[in-house]
Design a protein around this motif. Structure first.
Motif, PDB file in Angstrom:
ATOM      1  N   GLY A  22       0.808  -1.204   0.000  1.00 30.15           N
ATOM      2  CA  GLY A  22       0.000   0.000   0.000  1.00 30.15           C
ATOM      3  C   GLY A  22       0.843   1.256   0.000  1.00 30.15           C
ATOM      4  N   GLU A  23       1.922   1.243   0.777  1.00 27.68           N
ATOM      5  CA  GLU A  23       2.826   2.397   0.812  1.00 27.68           C
ATOM      6  C   GLU A  23       3.480   2.612  -0.549  1.00 27.68           C
ATOM      7  OE1 GLU A  23       5.486   1.327   3.904  1.00 27.68           O
ATOM      8  OE2 GLU A  23       4.106   1.836   5.533  1.00 27.68           O
ATOM      9  N   GLU A  24       3.889   1.525  -1.192  1.00 29.30           N
ATOM     10  CA  GLU A  24       4.499   1.647  -2.521  1.00 29.30           C
ATOM     11  C   GLU A  24       3.492   2.191  -3.536  1.00 29.30           C
ATOM     12  OE1 GLU A  24       7.777  -1.976  -2.019  1.00 29.30           O
ATOM     13  OE2 GLU A  24       6.066  -2.227  -3.354  1.00 29.30           O
ATOM     14  N   HIS A  25       2.247   1.734  -3.429  1.00 26.66           N
ATOM     15  CA  HIS A  25       1.225   2.218  -4.355  1.00 26.66           C
ATOM     16  C   HIS A  25       0.937   3.701  -4.103  1.00 26.66           C
ATOM     17  CE1 HIS A  25      -2.655   2.476  -6.492  1.00 26.66           C
ATOM     18  NE2 HIS A  25      -2.187   1.474  -7.203  1.00 26.66           N
ATOM     19  N   ASP A  26       0.939   4.114  -2.844  1.00 30.95           N
ATOM     20  CA  ASP A  26       0.753   5.529  -2.527  1.00 30.95           C
ATOM     21  C   ASP A  26       1.866   6.372  -3.147  1.00 30.95           C
ATOM     22  OD1 ASP A  26      -1.521   4.925  -1.064  1.00 30.95           O
ATOM     23  OD2 ASP A  26      -0.499   4.959   0.874  1.00 30.95           O
ATOM     24  N   ALA A  27       3.099   5.854  -3.123  1.00 29.78           N
ATOM     25  CA  ALA A  27       4.218   6.571  -3.728  1.00 29.78           C
ATOM     26  C   ALA A  27       4.033   6.692  -5.241  1.00 29.78           C
ATOM     27  CB  ALA A  27       5.532   5.857  -3.402  1.00 29.78           C
ATOM     28  N   PHE A  28       3.519   5.636  -5.851  1.00 27.97           N
ATOM     29  CA  PHE A  28       3.222   5.661  -7.288  1.00 27.97           C
ATOM     30  C   PHE A  28       2.172   6.723  -7.602  1.00 27.97           C
ATOM     31  CE2 PHE A  28       0.770   3.202 -10.765  1.00 27.97           C
ATOM     32  CZ  PHE A  28       1.431   3.874 -11.786  1.00 27.97           C
ATOM     33  N   ALA A  29       1.079   6.707  -6.846  1.00 24.40           N
ATOM     34  CA  ALA A  29       0.005   7.675  -7.080  1.00 24.40           C
ATOM     35  C   ALA A  29       0.500   9.106  -6.865  1.00 24.40           C
ATOM     36  CB  ALA A  29      -1.176   7.373  -6.161  1.00 24.40           C
ATOM     37  N   GLN A  30       1.335   9.307  -5.836  1.00 25.77           N
ATOM     38  CA  GLN A  30       1.829  10.657  -5.569  1.00 25.77           C
ATOM     39  C   GLN A  30       2.773  11.125  -6.667  1.00 25.77           C
ATOM     40  OE1 GLN A  30       0.608  12.619  -3.103  1.00 25.77           O
ATOM     41  NE2 GLN A  30       1.712  14.198  -4.249  1.00 25.77           N
ATOM     42  N   THR A  31       3.570  10.222  -7.199  1.00 26.00           N
ATOM     43  CA  THR A  31       4.451  10.576  -8.317  1.00 26.00           C
ATOM     44  C   THR A  31       3.631  11.062  -9.508  1.00 26.00           C
ATOM     45  OG1 THR A  31       6.108   8.963  -7.601  1.00 26.00           O
ATOM     46  CG2 THR A  31       6.243   9.718  -9.879  1.00 26.00           C
ATOM     47  N   LEU A  32       2.531  10.397  -9.772  1.00 29.06           N
ATOM     48  CA  LEU A  32       1.639  10.830 -10.850  1.00 29.06           C
ATOM     49  C   LEU A  32       1.064  12.219 -10.553  1.00 29.06           C
ATOM     50  CD1 LEU A  32      -0.187   7.455 -11.458  1.00 29.06           C
ATOM     51  CD2 LEU A  32       1.013   8.741 -13.230  1.00 29.06           C
ATOM     52  N   ARG A  33       0.580  12.414  -9.335  1.00 32.99           N
ATOM     53  CA  ARG A  33       0.005  13.718  -8.990  1.00 32.99           C
ATOM     54  C   ARG A  33       1.056  14.821  -9.084  1.00 32.99           C
ATOM     55  NH1 ARG A  33      -2.294  10.409  -4.596  1.00 32.99           N
ATOM     56  NH2 ARG A  33      -4.462   9.887  -5.155  1.00 32.99           N
ATOM     57  N   ASP A  34       2.281  14.517  -8.676  1.00 33.22           N
ATOM     58  CA  ASP A  34       3.355  15.508  -8.746  1.00 33.22           C
ATOM     59  C   ASP A  34       3.644  15.928 -10.182  1.00 33.22           C
ATOM     60  OD1 ASP A  34       3.603  15.393  -6.003  1.00 33.22           O
ATOM     61  OD2 ASP A  34       5.366  14.072  -6.026  1.00 33.22           O
ATOM     62  N   GLN A  35       3.284  15.060 -11.122  1.00 28.92           N
ATOM     63  CA  GLN A  35       3.462  15.367 -12.544  1.00 28.92           C
ATOM     64  C   GLN A  35       2.206  15.987 -13.157  1.00 28.92           C
ATOM     65  OE1 GLN A  35       6.400  14.916 -14.474  1.00 28.92           O
ATOM     66  NE2 GLN A  35       7.207  14.787 -12.388  1.00 28.92           N
ATOM     67  N   GLY A  36       1.252  16.347 -12.322  1.00 27.47           N
ATOM     68  CA  GLY A  36       0.037  17.000 -12.801  1.00 27.47           C
ATOM     69  C   GLY A  36      -1.015  16.063 -13.346  1.00 27.47           C
ATOM     70  N   VAL A  37      -0.899  14.758 -13.057  1.00 28.16           N
ATOM     71  CA  VAL A  37      -1.854  13.778 -13.549  1.00 28.16           C
ATOM     72  C   VAL A  37      -2.962  13.596 -12.508  1.00 28.16           C
ATOM     73  CG1 VAL A  37      -2.184  11.409 -14.345  1.00 28.16           C
ATOM     74  CG2 VAL A  37      -0.019  12.601 -14.814  1.00 28.16           C
ATOM     75  N   GLU A  38      -4.212  13.652 -12.942  1.00 24.80           N
ATOM     76  CA  GLU A  38      -5.339  13.392 -12.045  1.00 24.80           C
ATOM     77  C   GLU A  38      -5.470  11.885 -11.837  1.00 24.80           C
ATOM     78  OE1 GLU A  38     -10.215  13.959 -11.748  1.00 24.80           O
ATOM     79  OE2 GLU A  38      -9.107  14.767 -13.475  1.00 24.80           O
ATOM     80  N   VAL A  39      -5.510  11.476 -10.581  1.00 25.25           N
ATOM     81  CA  VAL A  39      -5.585  10.055 -10.236  1.00 25.25           C
ATOM     82  C   VAL A  39      -6.996   9.714  -9.762  1.00 25.25           C
ATOM     83  CG1 VAL A  39      -4.749   8.249  -8.680  1.00 25.25           C
ATOM     84  CG2 VAL A  39      -3.142   9.905  -9.657  1.00 25.25           C
ATOM     85  N   LEU A  40      -7.641   8.779 -10.455  1.00 26.35           N
ATOM     86  CA  LEU A  40      -8.929   8.239 -10.046  1.00 26.35           C
ATOM     87  C   LEU A  40      -8.682   6.883  -9.402  1.00 26.35           C
ATOM     88  CD1 LEU A  40     -10.911   8.910 -13.350  1.00 26.35           C
ATOM     89  CD2 LEU A  40     -10.740  10.412 -11.351  1.00 26.35           C
ATOM     90  N   LEU A  41      -9.387   6.601  -8.298  1.00 23.92           N
ATOM     91  CA  LEU A  41      -9.221   5.328  -7.605  1.00 23.92           C
ATOM     92  C   LEU A  41     -10.446   4.449  -7.810  1.00 23.92           C
ATOM     93  CD1 LEU A  41      -7.540   6.530  -4.294  1.00 23.92           C
ATOM     94  CD2 LEU A  41      -6.451   5.401  -6.248  1.00 23.92           C
ATOM     95  N   LEU A  42     -10.205   3.222  -8.212  1.00 19.48           N
ATOM     96  CA  LEU A  42     -11.278   2.291  -8.561  1.00 19.48           C
ATOM     97  C   LEU A  42     -12.266   2.093  -7.408  1.00 19.48           C
ATOM     98  CD1 LEU A  42     -12.534   0.180 -10.489  1.00 19.48           C
ATOM     99  CD2 LEU A  42     -10.919  -1.484  -9.559  1.00 19.48           C
ATOM    100  N   HIS A  43     -11.751   1.930  -6.192  1.00 14.60           N
ATOM    101  CA  HIS A  43     -12.631   1.710  -5.045  1.00 14.60           C
ATOM    102  C   HIS A  43     -13.600   2.873  -4.877  1.00 14.60           C
ATOM    103  CE1 HIS A  43     -13.886   1.679  -0.806  1.00 14.60           C
ATOM    104  NE2 HIS A  43     -13.756   0.371  -0.881  1.00 14.60           N
ATOM    105  N   ASP A  44     -13.089   4.096  -4.986  1.00 13.26           N
ATOM    106  CA  ASP A  44     -13.942   5.278  -4.826  1.00 13.26           C
ATOM    107  C   ASP A  44     -14.998   5.349  -5.917  1.00 13.26           C
ATOM    108  OD1 ASP A  44     -12.342   5.875  -2.688  1.00 13.26           O
ATOM    109  OD2 ASP A  44     -11.203   7.448  -3.710  1.00 13.26           O
ATOM    110  N   LEU A  45     -14.601   5.074  -7.158  1.00 16.74           N
ATOM    111  CA  LEU A  45     -15.561   5.107  -8.264  1.00 16.74           C
ATOM    112  C   LEU A  45     -16.648   4.051  -8.074  1.00 16.74           C
ATOM    113  CD1 LEU A  45     -13.313   5.607 -11.434  1.00 16.74           C
ATOM    114  CD2 LEU A  45     -14.557   7.341 -10.132  1.00 16.74           C
ATOM    115  N   LEU A  46     -16.249   2.881  -7.564  1.00 14.95           N
ATOM    116  CA  LEU A  46     -17.230   1.814  -7.370  1.00 14.95           C
ATOM    117  C   LEU A  46     -18.218   2.183  -6.261  1.00 14.95           C
ATOM    118  CD1 LEU A  46     -18.214  -0.940  -8.252  1.00 14.95           C
ATOM    119  CD2 LEU A  46     -16.616  -1.987  -6.624  1.00 14.95           C
ATOM    120  N   VAL A  47     -17.726   2.764  -5.175  1.00 17.36           N
ATOM    121  CA  VAL A  47     -18.623   3.203  -4.089  1.00 17.36           C
ATOM    122  C   VAL A  47     -19.635   4.200  -4.632  1.00 17.36           C
ATOM    123  CG1 VAL A  47     -18.756   4.475  -1.914  1.00 17.36           C
ATOM    124  CG2 VAL A  47     -16.953   2.771  -2.250  1.00 17.36           C
ATOM    125  N   GLU A  48     -19.172   5.163  -5.404  1.00 13.87           N
ATOM    126  CA  GLU A  48     -20.056   6.189  -5.952  1.00 13.87           C
ATOM    127  C   GLU A  48     -21.040   5.594  -6.956  1.00 13.87           C
ATOM    128  OE1 GLU A  48     -16.460   9.429  -5.357  1.00 13.87           O
ATOM    129  OE2 GLU A  48     -16.958   8.703  -7.362  1.00 13.87           O
TER     130      GLU A  48
END
Length: 406
Positions: A48-74
């Protein structure tokens, strides 16, 4: 431009779908991991920590990150979507008439957050507060699964792939992954982020038996200029490629599909484990698999809706012609033959391009990352000692939703 558009592999990445490892990895054990397509169990917290680092790297590059769990809940807040998913994922054919009905009624009473967690992460018999009045319960131990976990949802690339102005909802080859596609079917149909947009379903949206016509997104590279490069691997069949190509041509979203015939074994389960696009004229390859004699076909629209198929003598000129390039640069996996084999196994070639010449890859692949650097490719390193045990890198773990053309 339609915000749901992926015009290339290397144009500026703007939005991407990820899935953070959660309950499914907790239920991964040495006795079930191989059946669930993992080679080993993972340290859940560290993954989970490694995945968080991956997601943050994307955000730091200006990429919007959507998370599957959140989309499924909604998505589950829509009553039609919720009922469809319960009927589909807990069908009478899966669990038997009476038991399926009991399980659906139990799950329907759960809060959407908990229901999404169960759909993604699995459910054991011991977790059901139901009377043991069916054969199903009597014949299973408490640790058996009513609903198997889906740890491979981590690899969002495979389940659906956006190609130019539409999406393929991929019929997966392995039983352990086939339920994944229904979650994306529901999200793309009912979630307001998608339901209010105009896009094309190329393949896989119908609830039919796709038989041998399977395809997975790790085999699909949207190389741009109206071309798509597809690997025919242990997971993607020629039948699946032909169906996808026919739909792309019918909707005017591609002018040609190049298909490479890959070895049918786990070390190169998808094309992107041995070949990825890093810059307009640059690809990463593992040369032990992607070779000059790798069989290649070019599929183009034919007469009366048919597909015209041509055998190519070499895949490189075919790609160069498709992209209108004089020459393509290939960067091979780094190190000697032993080091290169290890690094390919650890996804050195499976990088995610953020923009031309800037990629995300595992920091552990030092020999290959050094070759990328010398070739002018900037590697944004992420940890992957645990995530990599699932046999997937940054490209595998990401489903681009919006990306610029070349």
């Amino acid at each position: 431009m339609n915000p749901l558009y992926v015009g290339s592999e290397v144009g500026q990445l703007r939005r991407v779908l990820l899935h953070r490892p959660e309950r499914a990895l907790n239920l991964l054990t040495p006795s079930n991991c191989h059946e669930l397509l993992f080679d080993d169990v993972l340290s859940v917290e560290r993954a989970g920590e490694e995945h968080d680092a991956f997601a943050q790297t994307l955000r730091d590059q200006g990429v919007e990150v959507l998370l599957l769990h959140d989309l499924l809940v909604e998505t589950l807040s829509n009553s039609d979507a919720k009922q469809w998913l319960l009927d589909t994922q807990i069908s009478d054919y899966r669990l038997g008439n009476c038991f399926a009905q009991d399980v659906r009624e139990f799950l329907a009473e759960q809060p959407n957050e908990e229901l999404a967690t169960i759909l993604l992460g699995g459910l054991s018999f011991s977790e059901l507060p139901l009377r043991p009045d069916s054969m199903m319960q009597a014949m299973h131990a408490g640790t058996d699964f009513v609903l198997e976990p889906l740890p491979n949802h981590l690899f969002t690339r495979d389940t659906s792939c956006w190609i130019y102005g539409g999406v393929s909802l991929n019929p997966m080859a392995k039983a352990a992954r086939q339920r994944e596609t229904n979650h994306l079917r529901a999200i793309y149909r009912w979630h307001p982020l998608f339901s209010k947009q105009d896009f094309t379903y190329f393949y896989g949206n119908d609830e039919v038996n796709y038989d041998n016509a399977t395809i997975e997104g790790g085999d699909v590279l949207v190389i741009g200029n109206g071309a798509v490069l597809v690997g025919m691997s242990e997971r993607t069949t020629p039948q699946g490629v032909e169906h996808l190509a026919a739909s792309l041509f019918k909707h005017g979203q591609a002018t040609q599909v190049l298909a490479l015939d890959l070895p049918k074994h786990r070390s190169c389960m998808h094309l992107d484990t041995v070949m990825t696009h890093m810059r307009e004229d640059t690809f990463s390859i593992y040369p032990e698999v992607v070779r000059p004699d790798t069989p290649c076909w070019r599929l183009v629209p034919g007469k009366e809706g048919r597909i015209a198929t041509y055998r190519e003598t070499h895949f490189l000129p075919a790609i160069e012609t498709a992209l209108n390039l004089d020459k393509i640069e290939l960067i091979t996996t780094g190190g000697d033959s032993y080091e290169a084999e290890r690094e390919q196994w650890n996804d050195a070639n499976n990088v995610l391009t953020i923009k031309p010449g800037v990629v995300i890859g595992y920091e552990r692949n030092t020999y290959t990352n050094e070759k990328y650097d010398k070739a002018g490719i900037q590697v944004l390193p992420i940890p992957g000692n645990e995530l990599g045990r699932g046999r997937g890198g940054a490209r595998c773990m990401s489903c681009p939703i919006e990306r610029d053309s070349l």
